[in-house]
Scaffold this active site. Structure first.
Site, PDB file in Angstrom:
ATOM      1  N   TYR A  43     -34.249 -51.795 -51.920  1.00 17.95           N
ATOM      2  CA  TYR A  43     -34.603 -50.961 -53.076  1.00 17.95           C
ATOM      3  C   TYR A  43     -33.404 -50.821 -54.009  1.00 17.95           C
ATOM      4  O   TYR A  43     -33.520 -50.993 -55.229  1.00 17.95           O
ATOM      5  CB  TYR A  43     -35.076 -49.594 -52.591  1.00 17.95           C
ATOM      6  CG  TYR A  43     -35.614 -48.686 -53.670  1.00 17.95           C
ATOM      7  CD1 TYR A  43     -36.909 -48.851 -54.157  1.00 17.95           C
ATOM      8  CD2 TYR A  43     -34.836 -47.657 -54.201  1.00 17.95           C
ATOM      9  CE1 TYR A  43     -37.413 -48.014 -55.143  1.00 17.95           C
ATOM     10  CE2 TYR A  43     -35.333 -46.817 -55.184  1.00 17.95           C
ATOM     11  CZ  TYR A  43     -36.619 -46.996 -55.653  1.00 17.95           C
ATOM     12  OH  TYR A  43     -37.114 -46.165 -56.636  1.00 17.95           O
ATOM     13  N   SER A  46     -33.528 -46.021 -61.089  1.00 15.46           N
ATOM     14  CA  SER A  46     -33.305 -44.987 -60.073  1.00 15.46           C
ATOM     15  C   SER A  46     -31.813 -44.720 -59.964  1.00 15.46           C
ATOM     16  O   SER A  46     -30.982 -45.567 -60.333  1.00 15.46           O
ATOM     17  CB  SER A  46     -33.851 -45.467 -58.719  1.00 15.46           C
ATOM     18  OG  SER A  46     -33.434 -44.614 -57.672  1.00 15.46           O
TER      19      SER A  46
END
Length: 305
Positions: free
Chosen positions: A186, A173
């Protein structure tokens, strides 16, 4: 080779590789054939995992689907077979559990064969401020988003090394390249995923296993439901990406042995600037791009009963 000659060689090759990369911006790279490859995709029951499964199936690959969601796996399998896959294999696997990964990996090796393209796609997001995130959810984030990568590599990398043939794909990501508010665990897991993939790639090159390739994918928010409610300040600059577009770009990157894929394209410039501008300029850009508040309206994917 002495210092002067080796320095000259590095300079010359660097210029050559830069010019080569500029040429490939205009002239498409040759795409390798993936027909007959055994492609394992975690998180294949929905979203990007499902789309990648269908695309590899249409290219003639044997697809091995992993997910914890049995109904999602069945649907992906059905669609993959409709897409022309000669061989589709489904396995229920909880990627947060090391022993489950090892157990199912052994099944795959016995029943299907040695995996030649491994795509670590499974991921979860908490979406809460750090002080509000339960310990259990943060632990689960790390187990699924990075620890699972350790165990899948352990299971399938040795065979790739033995044959000097394979491809390791990490769906990371942009949150693995820069910190985002409400995404502390995350971001930590995705930073780890990027660093881990880069380190293993370095080990492969050091061992002269040049046939084992690595692709690291760093997209912004994707419209799969995982980040429902998120907004970007400048949608034209940093849009919410459509899954079909992302999946197609990932397939192309894998087939062209592209090491790093950032989506959309503008983060390439932002990532380069991050390493050269002062910290205050970085903070200014974060405010300008709205990354401090992208998650303010986060809802996430609705949980099924």
């Amino acid at each position: 080779m002495n210092f002067f000659l080796e320095t000259l060689q590095v300079f010359g090759l660097s210029v050559y590789y830069i010019l080569e990369s500029l040429v490939f911006l205009v002239v498409p790279r040759r795409k390798k054939n993936v027909s007959g490859e055994i492609v394992l995709i975690t998180g294949a029951g929905s979203g990007i995992g499902r789309l990648l499964s269908l695309k590899f199936a249409s290219l003639g690959a044997t697809v091995v689907l992993w997910d914890i969601n049995q109904e999602g796996l069945k649907e992906t399998s059905r669609l993959a077979r409709e897409n022309g896959a000669g061989r589709v294999h489904c396995y229920i696997c909880d990627c947060s559990k090391r022993q489950d990964i090892y157990r199912v990996a052994d099944q795959v090796k016995k029943e299907v064969g040695d995996v030649s393209i491994l795509i670590n796609n499974a991921g979860i997001v908490t979406g809460k401020k750090f002080v509000d995130s339960p310990d259990s959810l943060m632990e689960k984030t790390m187990e699924v988003n990075i620890m699972a990568h350790f165990w899948t590599y352990r299971a399938f990398l040795p065979a790739m090394m033995a044959s000097n043939h394979g491809h390791l794909v990490s769906i990371a990501s942009l949150a693995g390249l820069s910190g985002f508010s409400h995404l502390t665990d995350y971001c930590a897991s995705k930073f780890a995923a990027v660093g881990f993939a880069e380190a293993v790639d370095a080990e492969m090159r050091g061992l002269e296993k040049t046939g084992v390739k690595t692709t690291i994918v760093c997209p912004s928010f994707i419209n799969t439901g995982m980040f429902d409610g998120c907004r970007t300040k400048w949608p034209r600059l940093l849009p919410i990406l459509e899954p079909e577009y992302v999946a197609e770009k990932i397939i192309t990157a894998i087939r062209q042995d592209q090491k790093m894929l950032l989506l959309p394209r503008c983060p390439y410039l932002l990532y380069a600037l991050r390493n050269i501008v002062p910290a205050k300029v970085q903070a200014l850009l974060e405010v300008y791009l709205g990354v401090l508040h992208n998650m303010d309206s986060f809802k996430g994917q609705a949980k099924k009963d």
